[in-house]
Write an enzyme that holds these catalytic residues in place. Structure first.
Site, PDB file in Angstrom:
ATOM      1  N   GLU A   1      38.217  31.612 -20.861  1.00 33.58           N
ATOM      2  CA  GLU A   1      38.272  30.609 -19.792  1.00 33.58           C
ATOM      3  C   GLU A   1      39.694  30.502 -19.253  1.00 33.58           C
ATOM      4  O   GLU A   1      40.643  30.460 -20.019  1.00 33.58           O
ATOM      5  CB  GLU A   1      37.792  29.259 -20.347  1.00 33.58           C
TER       6      GLU A   1
ATOM      7  N   CYS B   1      47.693  25.186 -24.271  1.00 32.81           N
ATOM      8  CA  CYS B   1      47.423  26.632 -24.288  1.00 32.81           C
ATOM      9  C   CYS B   1      48.666  27.511 -24.440  1.00 32.81           C
ATOM     10  O   CYS B   1      48.742  28.293 -25.387  1.00 32.81           O
ATOM     11  CB  CYS B   1      46.666  27.026 -23.024  1.00 32.81           C
TER      12      CYS B   1
ATOM     13  N   PHE C   1      54.435  29.910 -10.231  1.00 32.55           N
ATOM     14  CA  PHE C   1      55.074  29.889 -11.553  1.00 32.55           C
ATOM     15  C   PHE C   1      56.550  30.272 -11.498  1.00 32.55           C
ATOM     16  O   PHE C   1      57.097  30.825 -12.434  1.00 32.55           O
ATOM     17  CB  PHE C   1      54.301  30.778 -12.555  1.00 32.55           C
TER      18      PHE C   1
ATOM     19  N   LYS D   1      32.559  10.580 -29.256  1.00 33.18           N
ATOM     20  CA  LYS D   1      32.623  11.300 -27.980  1.00 33.18           C
ATOM     21  C   LYS D   1      31.213  11.460 -27.383  1.00 33.18           C
ATOM     22  O   LYS D   1      30.988  11.200 -26.197  1.00 33.18           O
ATOM     23  CB  LYS D   1      33.257  12.677 -28.228  1.00 33.18           C
TER      24      LYS D   1
HETATM   25  N1  LIG Z   1      42.388  23.035 -22.450  1.00 34.06           N
HETATM   26  C1  LIG Z   1      42.556  24.065 -21.621  1.00 34.06           C
HETATM   27  O1  LIG Z   1      43.157  23.942 -20.552  1.00 34.06           O
HETATM   28  C2  LIG Z   1      42.012  25.425 -21.977  1.00 34.06           C
HETATM   29  C3  LIG Z   1      41.943  26.424 -20.988  1.00 34.06           C
HETATM   30  C4  LIG Z   1      41.435  27.663 -21.328  1.00 34.06           C
HETATM   31  C5  LIG Z   1      41.027  27.907 -22.634  1.00 34.06           C
HETATM   32  N2  LIG Z   1      41.126  26.929 -23.577  1.00 34.06           N
HETATM   33  C6  LIG Z   1      40.652  27.213 -24.931  1.00 34.06           C
HETATM   34  O2  LIG Z   1      39.384  26.607 -25.107  1.00 34.06           O
HETATM   35  C7  LIG Z   1      39.236  26.167 -26.463  1.00 34.06           C
HETATM   36  C8  LIG Z   1      38.918  24.684 -26.492  1.00 34.06           C
HETATM   37  O3  LIG Z   1      40.028  23.982 -25.977  1.00 34.06           O
HETATM   38  P1  LIG Z   1      39.939  22.454 -25.564  1.00 34.06           P
HETATM   39  O4  LIG Z   1      41.211  22.114 -24.886  1.00 34.06           O
HETATM   40  O5  LIG Z   1      38.654  22.205 -24.857  1.00 34.06           O
HETATM   41  O6  LIG Z   1      39.877  21.755 -27.019  1.00 34.06           O
HETATM   42  P2  LIG Z   1      39.492  20.259 -27.361  1.00 34.06           P
HETATM   43  O7  LIG Z   1      40.203  19.928 -28.608  1.00 34.06           O
HETATM   44  O8  LIG Z   1      39.632  19.390 -26.164  1.00 34.06           O
HETATM   45  O9  LIG Z   1      37.916  20.328 -27.669  1.00 34.06           O
HETATM   46  C9  LIG Z   1      37.349  20.953 -28.766  1.00 34.06           C
HETATM   47  C10 LIG Z   1      36.079  20.189 -29.141  1.00 34.06           C
HETATM   48  O10 LIG Z   1      35.375  20.921 -30.130  1.00 34.06           O
HETATM   49  C11 LIG Z   1      34.792  20.002 -31.031  1.00 34.06           C
HETATM   50  N3  LIG Z   1      34.438  20.702 -32.273  1.00 34.06           N
HETATM   51  C12 LIG Z   1      35.261  21.197 -33.222  1.00 34.06           C
HETATM   52  N4  LIG Z   1      34.543  21.796 -34.189  1.00 34.06           N
HETATM   53  C13 LIG Z   1      33.249  21.709 -33.825  1.00 34.06           C
HETATM   54  C14 LIG Z   1      32.037  22.167 -34.398  1.00 34.06           C
HETATM   55  N5  LIG Z   1      32.032  22.855 -35.549  1.00 34.06           N
HETATM   56  N6  LIG Z   1      30.889  21.891 -33.766  1.00 34.06           N
HETATM   57  C15 LIG Z   1      30.882  21.212 -32.617  1.00 34.06           C
HETATM   58  N7  LIG Z   1      32.000  20.769 -32.011  1.00 34.06           N
HETATM   59  C16 LIG Z   1      33.175  21.012 -32.610  1.00 34.06           C
HETATM   60  C17 LIG Z   1      35.855  18.948 -31.181  1.00 34.06           C
HETATM   61  O11 LIG Z   1      35.331  17.730 -31.699  1.00 34.06           O
HETATM   62  C18 LIG Z   1      36.342  18.808 -29.737  1.00 34.06           C
HETATM   63  O12 LIG Z   1      35.612  17.834 -29.018  1.00 34.06           O
HETATM   64  C19 LIG Z   1      40.533  26.546 -27.164  1.00 34.06           C
HETATM   65  O13 LIG Z   1      40.380  27.789 -27.781  1.00 34.06           O
HETATM   66  C20 LIG Z   1      41.517  26.645 -26.027  1.00 34.06           C
HETATM   67  O14 LIG Z   1      42.577  27.526 -26.317  1.00 34.06           O
HETATM   68  C21 LIG Z   1      41.594  25.689 -23.281  1.00 34.06           C
END
Ligand SMILES: NC(=O)c1ccc[n+]([C@@H]2O[C@H](COP(=O)([O-])OP(=O)(O)OC[C@H]3O[C@@H](n4cnc5c(N)ncnc54)[C@H](O)[C@@H]3O)[C@@H](O)[C@H]2O)c1
Length: 440
Positions: A155, A267, A256, A36
């Site tokens: 977020e 989520c 919604f 990535k």
């Molecule tokens: N996707 C959404 O729409 C959204 C919206 C609001 C909140 N969130 C929250 O945000 C958080 C992240 O969600 P996401 O969808 O971005 O997840 P994601 O899986 O797309 O991304 C997570 C990233 O973290 C990296 N990672 C994991 N462990 C790591 C470490 N120790 N050091 C460095 N990098 C590491 C992974 O390789 C991955 O690239 C979650 O808690 C989710 O609930 C997501």
């Protein structure tokens, strides 16, 4: 202007990092996924998110956004450290905090001075304090002493409009104990104060709760209208008119209230489960939420029944499925209703010809267990060719304007399942199709 490290460069970390850089901050995005980070360094965006490529290119070009695998250096070089790693569901429905703990411990091991550690991942109430404990443990293990604050900054961005949501949020929520941390966060988000974005400061636990309560409420609202839709079918009412009239009530609001095949995505399913789990653990059962989770599972199963019944048996039939991502404008298929529905139809003996504008790569591995029951089409018309029925599962714009004449020529039988209610029944029926919507 702040110097920021963002740990975790996924949907939230990458969008947050790029947009925070666009606000004028200097941002280093960190991930453990070498592939990535390599792609991002080359300017390739690993996810489909409208507008994101431009922001990344623009901010990287002026040197305000960079990518690294080196968490240690990123923490040392920056005072503000965001945690934006994934928090997937554990077996028991609670949030799996393994990545958050790993990030917190790595921060503690790298710390070289005062840091504001900002939790942007969605984490159960109480996690901010646990993050503080993990960081402190690592700092003291080294025999060091560094002050730090932990802030909760949940977020609310939506995939598909993440850049717009991050740069024009309905509100920014900051949970922090101490004024120094609050001041730091104001600086991070200074660009937003210029356009008077509502900025809500609370304690740590309250900020963590706001995120879960918001997602849970939206999941309940969707599920409510889905159940009303099911009842509309039984009593001969039209849910679209019901929802339109309900939505005019300012206390309810129109958003919604669109019935469909059930909520999905990365989520709502996991956050509702995690909040329900917290309720059970704390002896405050979230009855409404638990019912919502069950009803949502039933809604997906109901869609399989609807198609099976509508086709007088799905066994041996070929079904064109348009849209696989959990919503339009994203390639994310985590917990997408399409997964359960494709699986259900395949289990009843149907073969699926599937198509999605951007999620096919994701679908290739997620639908792999269904083997030869799934055929990946070249486009929407290729999916429809020779099929016994058309099922619209995700309301991508291009599915709103299908050439119905062509669809009719290509379909073997005229069954039209519009699980997002994007076509007026009268228009589709006038073309000679047998139309099935949701709640009509
Ligand atoms: N996707 C959404 O729409 C959204 C919206 C609001 C909140 N969130 C929250 O945000 C958080 C992240 O969600 P996401 O969808 O971005 O997840 P994601 O899986 O797309 O991304 C997570 C990233 O973290 C990296 N990672 C994991 N462990 C790591 C470490 N120790 N050091 C460095 N990098 C590491 C992974 O390789 C991955 O690239 C979650 O808690 C989710 O609930 C997501």
């Amino acid at each position: 202007m702040s110097n920021i490290a963002v740990i975790g460069t996924g949907y939230v970390g990458l969008v947050s990092g790029a947009c925070l850089a666009d606000f004028g901050n200097h941002v280093t995005c960190v991930d453990v996924d070498a592939g990535k980070i390599e792609r991002l360094k080359r300017g390739e965006i690993p996810i489909f998110e409208p507008g994101l490529e431009d922001v990344v290119a623009r901010t990287a070009a002026v040197g305000r956004l960079s990518f690294t695998l080196d968490l240690d250096s990123a923490v040392k070089a920056n005072e503000v450290v965001f945690i934006a790693v994934g928090t997937p569901p554990a077996e028991d429905g609670s949030a799996d905090l393994r990545h958050v703990e790993a990030a917190a411990r790595a921060i503690g091991q790298a710390m070289n001075g005062y840091k504001v550690i900002v939790d942007k991942s969605t984490v159960p109430v109480g996690t901010g304090r646990r993050v503080a404990g993990w960081v402190a443990e690592e700092v003291s293990r080294r025999g060091a002493a560094h002050a730090f604050d932990v802030v909760s900054n949940p977020e609310f961005l939506r995939e598909g409009s993440a850049v717009q949501d991050f740069t024009h949020p309905d509100r920014v929520v900051i949970g922090a104990d101490r004024p120094q941390a609050r001041d730091t966060m104001k600086e991070v988000y200074r660009a937003l104060s210029l356009n008077e974005t509502p900025y809500i400061e609370t304690g740590l636990e309250t900020a963590e709760m706001i995120k879960y309560a918001s997602n849970a409420f939206l999941a309940v609202k969707i599920t409510f209208i889905n159940e009303v839709a099911n009842l509309c079918e039984a009593v001969g009412a039209n849910v679209q008119d019901v929802a339109r009239a309900m939505g005019r009530d300012g206390r309810i609001g129109a958003k919604f209230l669109h019935p469909g095949p059930g909520y999905g995505g990365s989520c709502f399913p996991k956050d509702t489960q995690a909040l329900a789990r917290t309720g059970q653990e704390r002896g405050e059962c979230q009855t409404l939420l638990e019912a919502t989770i069950k009803a949502n599972e039933r809604q997906k199963a109901r869609m399989v029944d609807k198609i099976d019944t509508g086709l007088h048996g799905a066994a041996g039939k070929t079904i064109a499925v348009l849209g696989l991502s959990f919503k339009p404008n994203t390639d994310d298929m985590r917990e997408a209703p399409s997964l359960a529905i494709c699986e259900g139809l395949a289990a009843r003996g149907a073969t699926l010809r599937v198509w999605d504008p951007v999620a096919l790569k994701e679908a290739a591995w997620r639908l792999k267990p269904l083997g030869s029951k799934v055929v990946f089409a070249r486009d929407e018309y290729d999916a429809i060719t020779g099929a016994d029925a058309l099922v619209i599962l995700t309301e991508w714009n291009q599915f709103r304007t299908l050439d119905l004449g062509r669809v009719q020529q290509l379909l073997k039988s005229p069954y039209f399942f519009d699980l997002r209610n994007i076509y007026p029944r009268s228009v589709v029926e006038a073309r000679g199709f047998t139309y099935f919507g949701v709640g009509q």
